[in-house]
Design a protein around this motif. Structure first.
Motif, PDB file in Angstrom:
ATOM      1  N   PHE A 120       0.813  -1.214   0.000  1.00  0.00           N
ATOM      2  CA  PHE A 120       0.000   0.000   0.000  1.00  0.00           C
ATOM      3  C   PHE A 120       0.849   1.269   0.000  1.00  0.00           C
ATOM      4  O   PHE A 120       0.341   2.379   0.100  1.00  0.00           O
ATOM      5  N   VAL A 121       2.142   1.071  -0.164  1.00  0.00           N
ATOM      6  CA  VAL A 121       3.061   2.204  -0.270  1.00  0.00           C
ATOM      7  C   VAL A 121       2.957   2.760  -1.695  1.00  0.00           C
ATOM      8  O   VAL A 121       2.770   2.018  -2.651  1.00  0.00           O
ATOM      9  N   SER A 122       3.051   4.067  -1.815  1.00  0.00           N
ATOM     10  CA  SER A 122       2.935   4.712  -3.121  1.00  0.00           C
ATOM     11  C   SER A 122       4.257   4.727  -3.866  1.00  0.00           C
ATOM     12  O   SER A 122       5.289   5.031  -3.290  1.00  0.00           O
ATOM     13  N   LEU A 123       4.187   4.412  -5.145  1.00  0.00           N
ATOM     14  CA  LEU A 123       5.356   4.499  -6.024  1.00  0.00           C
ATOM     15  C   LEU A 123       4.916   5.292  -7.243  1.00  0.00           C
ATOM     16  O   LEU A 123       4.020   4.844  -7.970  1.00  0.00           O
ATOM     17  N   ALA A 124       5.498   6.446  -7.468  1.00  0.00           N
ATOM     18  CA  ALA A 124       5.162   7.257  -8.643  1.00  0.00           C
ATOM     19  C   ALA A 124       3.647   7.440  -8.796  1.00  0.00           C
ATOM     20  O   ALA A 124       3.103   7.321  -9.879  1.00  0.00           O
ATOM     21  N   GLY A 125       2.970   7.690  -7.676  1.00  0.00           N
ATOM     22  CA  GLY A 125       1.562   8.062  -7.769  1.00  0.00           C
ATOM     23  C   GLY A 125       0.550   6.930  -7.683  1.00  0.00           C
ATOM     24  O   GLY A 125      -0.637   7.184  -7.601  1.00  0.00           O
ATOM     25  N   SER A 126       0.999   5.664  -7.697  1.00  0.00           N
ATOM     26  CA  SER A 126       0.063   4.546  -7.481  1.00  0.00           C
ATOM     27  C   SER A 126       0.673   3.613  -6.449  1.00  0.00           C
ATOM     28  O   SER A 126       1.892   3.595  -6.265  1.00  0.00           O
ATOM     29  N   THR A 127      -0.177   2.801  -5.840  1.00  0.00           N
ATOM     30  CA  THR A 127       0.357   1.880  -4.840  1.00  0.00           C
ATOM     31  C   THR A 127       1.133   0.741  -5.500  1.00  0.00           C
ATOM     32  O   THR A 127       0.926   0.426  -6.677  1.00  0.00           O
ATOM     33  N   VAL A 128       1.994   0.121  -4.701  1.00  0.00           N
ATOM     34  CA  VAL A 128       2.728  -1.076  -5.160  1.00  0.00           C
ATOM     35  C   VAL A 128       1.728  -2.104  -5.678  1.00  0.00           C
ATOM     36  O   VAL A 128       1.923  -2.710  -6.737  1.00  0.00           O
ATOM     37  N   LEU A 129       0.607  -2.274  -4.949  1.00  0.00           N
ATOM     38  CA  LEU A 129      -0.384  -3.270  -5.366  1.00  0.00           C
ATOM     39  C   LEU A 129      -0.961  -2.950  -6.746  1.00  0.00           C
ATOM     40  O   LEU A 129      -1.110  -3.840  -7.586  1.00  0.00           O
ATOM     41  N   GLU A 130      -1.250  -1.686  -6.983  1.00  0.00           N
ATOM     42  CA  GLU A 130      -1.830  -1.328  -8.284  1.00  0.00           C
ATOM     43  C   GLU A 130      -0.827  -1.569  -9.416  1.00  0.00           C
ATOM     44  O   GLU A 130      -1.183  -2.081 -10.481  1.00  0.00           O
ATOM     45  N   HIS A 131       0.427  -1.239  -9.153  1.00  0.00           N
ATOM     46  CA  HIS A 131       1.457  -1.527 -10.167  1.00  0.00           C
ATOM     47  C   HIS A 131       1.530  -3.032 -10.418  1.00  0.00           C
ATOM     48  O   HIS A 131       1.682  -3.478 -11.541  1.00  0.00           O
TER      49      HIS A 131
ATOM     50  N   ARG B  85       6.798  -7.780  -6.205  1.00  0.00           N
ATOM     51  CA  ARG B  85       7.478  -7.766  -7.513  1.00  0.00           C
ATOM     52  C   ARG B  85       6.606  -6.954  -8.463  1.00  0.00           C
ATOM     53  O   ARG B  85       6.055  -7.455  -9.449  1.00  0.00           O
ATOM     54  N   ALA B  86       6.474  -5.680  -8.127  1.00  0.00           N
ATOM     55  CA  ALA B  86       5.433  -4.835  -8.716  1.00  0.00           C
ATOM     56  C   ALA B  86       5.666  -4.520 -10.194  1.00  0.00           C
ATOM     57  O   ALA B  86       4.741  -4.170 -10.904  1.00  0.00           O
ATOM     58  N   LEU B  87       6.908  -4.625 -10.665  1.00  0.00           N
ATOM     59  CA  LEU B  87       7.199  -4.220 -12.041  1.00  0.00           C
ATOM     60  C   LEU B  87       7.330  -5.419 -12.987  1.00  0.00           C
ATOM     61  O   LEU B  87       7.839  -5.294 -14.098  1.00  0.00           O
ATOM     62  N   THR B  88       6.853  -6.559 -12.548  1.00  0.00           N
ATOM     63  CA  THR B  88       6.942  -7.770 -13.377  1.00  0.00           C
ATOM     64  C   THR B  88       6.167  -7.571 -14.681  1.00  0.00           C
ATOM     65  O   THR B  88       4.992  -7.228 -14.656  1.00  0.00           O
ATOM     66  N   PRO B  89       6.812  -7.784 -15.833  1.00  0.00           N
ATOM     67  CA  PRO B  89       6.103  -7.548 -17.098  1.00  0.00           C
ATOM     68  C   PRO B  89       5.056  -8.620 -17.410  1.00  0.00           C
ATOM     69  O   PRO B  89       5.211  -9.776 -16.994  1.00  0.00           O
ATOM     70  N   THR B  90       4.038  -8.232 -18.162  1.00  0.00           N
ATOM     71  CA  THR B  90       3.000  -9.175 -18.594  1.00  0.00           C
ATOM     72  C   THR B  90       3.622 -10.382 -19.299  1.00  0.00           C
ATOM     73  O   THR B  90       3.173 -11.517 -19.124  1.00  0.00           O
ATOM     74  N   GLU B  91       4.683 -10.141 -20.083  1.00  0.00           N
ATOM     75  CA  GLU B  91       5.303 -11.239 -20.844  1.00  0.00           C
ATOM     76  C   GLU B  91       5.797 -12.338 -19.912  1.00  0.00           C
ATOM     77  O   GLU B  91       5.815 -13.515 -20.288  1.00  0.00           O
TER      78      GLU B  91
ATOM     79  N   PHE C  88      12.260  -7.715 -10.059  1.00  0.00           N
ATOM     80  CA  PHE C  88      12.935  -7.776  -8.750  1.00  0.00           C
ATOM     81  C   PHE C  88      11.939  -7.480  -7.631  1.00  0.00           C
ATOM     82  O   PHE C  88      10.917  -6.827  -7.848  1.00  0.00           O
ATOM     83  N   LYS C  89      12.242  -7.982  -6.451  1.00  0.00           N
ATOM     84  CA  LYS C  89      11.326  -7.805  -5.317  1.00  0.00           C
ATOM     85  C   LYS C  89      11.671  -6.517  -4.574  1.00  0.00           C
ATOM     86  O   LYS C  89      12.809  -6.306  -4.175  1.00  0.00           O
ATOM     87  N   ILE C  90      10.673  -5.681  -4.409  1.00  0.00           N
ATOM     88  CA  ILE C  90      10.878  -4.445  -3.661  1.00  0.00           C
ATOM     89  C   ILE C  90      10.909  -4.800  -2.175  1.00  0.00           C
ATOM     90  O   ILE C  90       9.898  -5.219  -1.613  1.00  0.00           O
TER      91      ILE C  90
ATOM     92  N   ASP D 258      15.279  -0.300  -3.009  1.00  0.00           N
ATOM     93  CA  ASP D 258      14.498  -0.964  -4.067  1.00  0.00           C
ATOM     94  C   ASP D 258      13.310  -0.095  -4.483  1.00  0.00           C
ATOM     95  O   ASP D 258      12.982   0.007  -5.670  1.00  0.00           O
ATOM     96  N   ALA D 259      12.650   0.515  -3.478  1.00  0.00           N
ATOM     97  CA  ALA D 259      11.462   1.325  -3.780  1.00  0.00           C
ATOM     98  C   ALA D 259      11.857   2.534  -4.618  1.00  0.00           C
ATOM     99  O   ALA D 259      11.174   2.904  -5.578  1.00  0.00           O
ATOM    100  N   GLN D 260      12.982   3.134  -4.263  1.00  0.00           N
ATOM    101  CA  GLN D 260      13.476   4.289  -5.007  1.00  0.00           C
ATOM    102  C   GLN D 260      13.804   3.880  -6.445  1.00  0.00           C
ATOM    103  O   GLN D 260      13.446   4.558  -7.401  1.00  0.00           O
ATOM    104  N   ARG D 261      14.455   2.707  -6.580  1.00  0.00           N
ATOM    105  CA  ARG D 261      14.837   2.225  -7.905  1.00  0.00           C
ATOM    106  C   ARG D 261      13.583   1.969  -8.737  1.00  0.00           C
ATOM    107  O   ARG D 261      13.512   2.339  -9.921  1.00  0.00           O
ATOM    108  N   ALA D 262      12.580   1.357  -8.112  1.00  0.00           N
ATOM    109  CA  ALA D 262      11.334   1.068  -8.832  1.00  0.00           C
ATOM    110  C   ALA D 262      10.697   2.367  -9.322  1.00  0.00           C
ATOM    111  O   ALA D 262      10.206   2.451 -10.458  1.00  0.00           O
ATOM    112  N   GLU D 263      10.725   3.386  -8.474  1.00  0.00           N
ATOM    113  CA  GLU D 263      10.118   4.662  -8.842  1.00  0.00           C
ATOM    114  C   GLU D 263      10.842   5.276 -10.042  1.00  0.00           C
ATOM    115  O   GLU D 263      10.220   5.778 -10.974  1.00  0.00           O
ATOM    116  N   ARG D 264      12.169   5.199 -10.026  1.00  0.00           N
ATOM    117  CA  ARG D 264      12.944   5.722 -11.155  1.00  0.00           C
ATOM    118  C   ARG D 264      12.629   4.956 -12.438  1.00  0.00           C
ATOM    119  O   ARG D 264      12.463   5.524 -13.508  1.00  0.00           O
TER     120      ARG D 264
END
Ligand code: CTP
Ligand code: MG
Length: 416
Positions: free
Chosen positions: A41-52, A127-133, A229-231, A236-242
């Motif tokens: 439920f932490v925000s990353l670039a305006g949406s939560t980790v869960l939403e990403h 692992r919020a940035l896992t691609p659909t592929e 990668f796992k936040i 990690d959170a900063q890297r994900a945001e970037r």
């Protein structure tokens, strides 16, 4: 009786369609991230980790059932987030309560699968940035083989095995190693059976594939991805945001659009009726001798309109979804409480306030004499300039009849 003894108990008979279920575990506390709230439920670039984390799931080619597993006090919030991520496919989503351990959270997810699901994917929300592929690869391999399937990356570091006193015993052949990620796919029934066995032995497996393999089943690895990668830590959170910001910029380059502006605008409106008893709170000030505004909180329409304007600018929902308009913790709360919390969320999402402009509509109170004072108080609260204009409606409408006030706010915010 444990939850897995009754996997069909929560089945929706109208929807036994999808053959694949995706369990997204998001019930952890995020201790190592240290954000003070559960990691998903932490925000990353305006949406939560869960939403990403959910976004790529709802881009899958074929329909799946999605089960989100969250802490007990986050079910409502997760449903809002889930519905936003699911869009028109919201009927494919369920939110359930997790447990103390990741394993018990997976069990809760398994218990919520629809009867038609044959293959289950277990995925970490972290692992919020896992691609659909990556999801597609895992699903395709599971369908092709009928085995357990885990995505993994070759290990690039040299790995040493050491003894109890840290002396190197051996260099491990890294060509034979994979660092595994999620989503991990399994035939549903065999995974449930493996969990049952594991429960008896109180197994301390670090992933689902370990339990599954321990039960004697084959597990295949397919290509994972760096993005999955796992936040875990603030780094990690900063890297994900970037990475998300880079991704946004890349997307715009692809469609030939102008680079994204780091400026966002938002709007908020609030209306409150006058009440009979008490003292008026408006625009962060007390107004002795003026009729109060009614409301679950202190009825400060100006503060509430600003909160909505700020949240809408940052894409963080609205005052109701963030604070729960019926939540007893906010009964009688001052506008200041909501403003402080909203600004905190905004900052956590990487934004600062450029300015806020408010129009107050109503007969009372006479605002002009205290305009500067109110602007000072609100500017300090939002860490940016707030200007307030006031007007009447020429005796027209509910404001003209003196039944209540309307406040309309716009906010401009900027990514830091
Ligand atoms: N998880 C879960 N239920 C638990 C523990 C973990 O659903 N009781 C989920 C987390 O939400 C996360 C995933 O399992 O998506 C991987 O766990 P981890 O990265 O360890 O997350 P946390 O347990 O939240 O973090 P920490 O260990 O730092 O507290
Ligand atoms: Mg953990």
């Amino acid at each position: 009786m444990t939850a897995i003894d009754e996997p069909g108990a929560v089945a929706d008979p109208s929807l036994d369609g999808p053959a694949v279920g995706v369990i997204v575990v998001a019930a952890g506390s995020g201790t190592r991230l240290g954000a003070g709230i559960p990691k998903a439920f932490v925000s990353l670039a305006g949406s939560t980790v869960l939403e990403h984390a959910l976004a790529p799931v709802f881009r899958l080619r074929d329909a799946v059932q999605v089960v989100v597993v969250v802490p007990a006090d986050r079910v409502g919030e997760a449903e809002t987030i889930g519905r936003r991520a699911a869009g028109k496919a919201a009927d494919h989503l369920r939110v359930v309560v997790g447990g103390e351990t990741r394993q018990s959270s997976v069990l809760a997810g398994l218990a919520a699968l629809w009867p038609g699901v044959r293959t289950v994917l277990v995925h970490d929300a972290a692992r919020a940035l896992t691609p659909t592929e990556q999801f597609e690869r895992v699903i395709d391999a599971a369908a092709r083989t009928g085995w357990g399937v885990v995505p993994g990356l070759p290990v690039t570091d040299t790995i040493k095995r050491v003894d109890a006193s840290d002396l190197v015993e051996q260099t491990v052949d890294r060509a034979a190693l994979r660092a595994v990620q999620t989503p991990q796919a399994f035939p549903r029934d065999a995974l449930i059976a493996a969990f049952r066995v594991a429960e008896d032995r109180l197994a301390a497996a670090t992933d689902d594939a370990a339990l599954y393999a321990d039960a004697g089943h084959p597990v295949l690895t397919v290509a994972g991805s760096e993005a999955a990668f796992k936040i875990t830590t603030p780094w990690d959170a900063q890297r994900a945001e970037r990475l998300l910001a880079d991704r946004d910029r890349g997307r715009e380059r692809e469609v030939g659009a102008r680079p994204t502006s780091s400026i966002r605008t938002g709007i908020g409106v609030d209306v409150h009726a006058f009440a009979d008893d008490g003292e008026l709170s408006l625009a962060g000030l007390s107004w002795p001798g003026e009729r109060p505004l009614a409301g679950h909180s202190d009825g400060d329409a100006v503060a509430h309109a600003i909160v909505d304007a700020l949240l809408s600018a940052a894409g963080l929902g609205d005052i109701g979804s963030m604070f729960g308009t019926d939540d007893p913790r906010f009964a009688g709360a001052s506008g200041e409480v909501f403003l402080r919390a909203a600004v905190e969320r905004l900052h956590a999402a990487g934004f600062v306030v450029v300015n806020v402009a408010v129009q107050l509509v109503g007969n009372r109170p006479r605002f002009a004499p205290r305009r500067t004072e109110a602007e000072g108080v609100l500017s300090a609260l939002v860490h940016g300039p707030v200007s307030i204009a006031a007007t009447t409606t020429d005796a027209l409408g509910f404001t003209g009849r003196g039944e209540g006030v309307t406040a309309i706010a716009t906010a401009l915010i900027e990514r830091r």
